[in-house]
Design a protein around this motif. Structure first.
Motif, PDB file in Angstrom:
ATOM      1  N   ARG A   1       2.425 -15.195 -57.696  1.00  0.00           N
ATOM      2  CA  ARG A   1       3.245 -15.323 -59.126  1.00  0.00           C
ATOM      3  C   ARG A   1       3.237 -16.769 -59.390  1.00  0.00           C
ATOM      4  N   HIS A   2       3.771 -17.544 -58.422  1.00  0.00           N
ATOM      5  CA  HIS A   2       3.856 -18.897 -58.680  1.00  0.00           C
ATOM      6  C   HIS A   2       2.488 -19.776 -58.827  1.00  0.00           C
TER       7      HIS A   2
ATOM      8  N   GLU B   1       1.611 -19.107 -62.498  1.00  0.00           N
ATOM      9  CA  GLU B   1       2.491 -19.767 -63.505  1.00  0.00           C
ATOM     10  C   GLU B   1       1.869 -21.297 -63.636  1.00  0.00           C
TER      11      GLU B   1
ATOM     12  N   ASP C   1       5.314 -13.393 -54.265  1.00  0.00           N
ATOM     13  CA  ASP C   1       6.040 -14.371 -55.028  1.00  0.00           C
ATOM     14  C   ASP C   1       5.059 -15.742 -54.892  1.00  0.00           C
ATOM     15  N   THR C   2       4.109 -15.873 -53.857  1.00  0.00           N
ATOM     16  CA  THR C   2       3.438 -16.994 -54.054  1.00  0.00           C
ATOM     17  C   THR C   2       2.404 -16.911 -54.900  1.00  0.00           C
TER      18      THR C   2
END
Length: 222
Positions: free
Chosen positions: A197-198, A201, A194-195
């Motif tokens: 992925r951020h 982004e 998730d990190t």
């Protein structure tokens, strides 16, 4: 240890002076360790964090913790890296958000093992460095700690707020002073996913494990 700050004298539950400290990493435990040392508390570090992924990251965090403990003659208990057990308990929670039920499971698992060791080795009090980070939910952590000690008569969970009185700031100061390895995500494979992925982004590259050290870049307290 550092003596340039006058800390208040800490008193564990029941006035006990023997404490088992669950440590997640050197940056989070550094201030907790120095605070307990300043108060004359006899404590032992218990390192049980099977959530940390990959193994390279796990070893980096553990070795930094061992380095700091050995430098100050603090006993260090190196517990199992039983990742299969952790993944089994995390099954079905792979897409839960940070601070959600997967994190509760993770804290429960680590604290249950800590409480068992405390019970078996005569520690009347256990606590954890997890709550010093502003990224963590202290109510969630303390609830897990209280559940972990409940089966054992004579064992208490010390829910001291290690952030107060500038504790979080001193955590960063100590990390810079010691040039600790700086992890860039909470620890598990899902937080790494998730990190990253951020980061994509917002136009940043993926995390490079083993590259960041406090004092070399602007520090965060993850």
């Amino acid at each position: 240890m550092s003596d340039d700050f006058t800390r208040p004298v800490l008193t564990p539950p029941g006035g006990h002076k023997k404490v088992l400290l669950h440590s997640c990493c050197a940056p989070c435990s550094g201030e907790v360790m120095e605070a307990m040392t300043a108060s004359g508390i006899d404590y032992t570090i218990f390192f049980y964090n099977p959530n940390i992924h990959p193994e390279k990251e796990y070893l980096l965090r553990k070795d930094e913790n061992i380095r700091f403990a050995e430098a100050h003659d603090v006993p260090f208990v190196d517990c199992d890296y039983d990742t299969e057990n952790w993944y089994a308990r995390a099954k079905g929670m792979e897409w839960e958000p940070e601070r959600g039920i997967r994190c509760t499971m993770c804290f429960d698992m680590r604290f249950e093992r800590t409480a068992l060791y405390a019970h078996e080795h005569g520690f009347p009090v256990m606590t954890s460095s997890l709550g010093i980070s502003r990224w963590k939910d202290m109510k969630q952590i303390n609830g897990c700690g209280e559940r972990a000690v409940a089966p054992y008569d004579g064992l208490e969970y010390w829910d001291y707020n290690w952030r107060k009185g500038g504790g979080s700031n001193r955590m960063i100061e100590i990390s810079k002073r010691e040039e600790f390895y700086q992890q860039e995500y909470c620890g598990c494979v899902y937080s790494l996913r998730d990190t990253n992925r951020h980061r994509r982004e917002v136009g940043r590259g993926p995390i490079e494990i083993g590259k960041m050290f406090y004092g070399s870049e602007p520090a965060s307290d993850e």
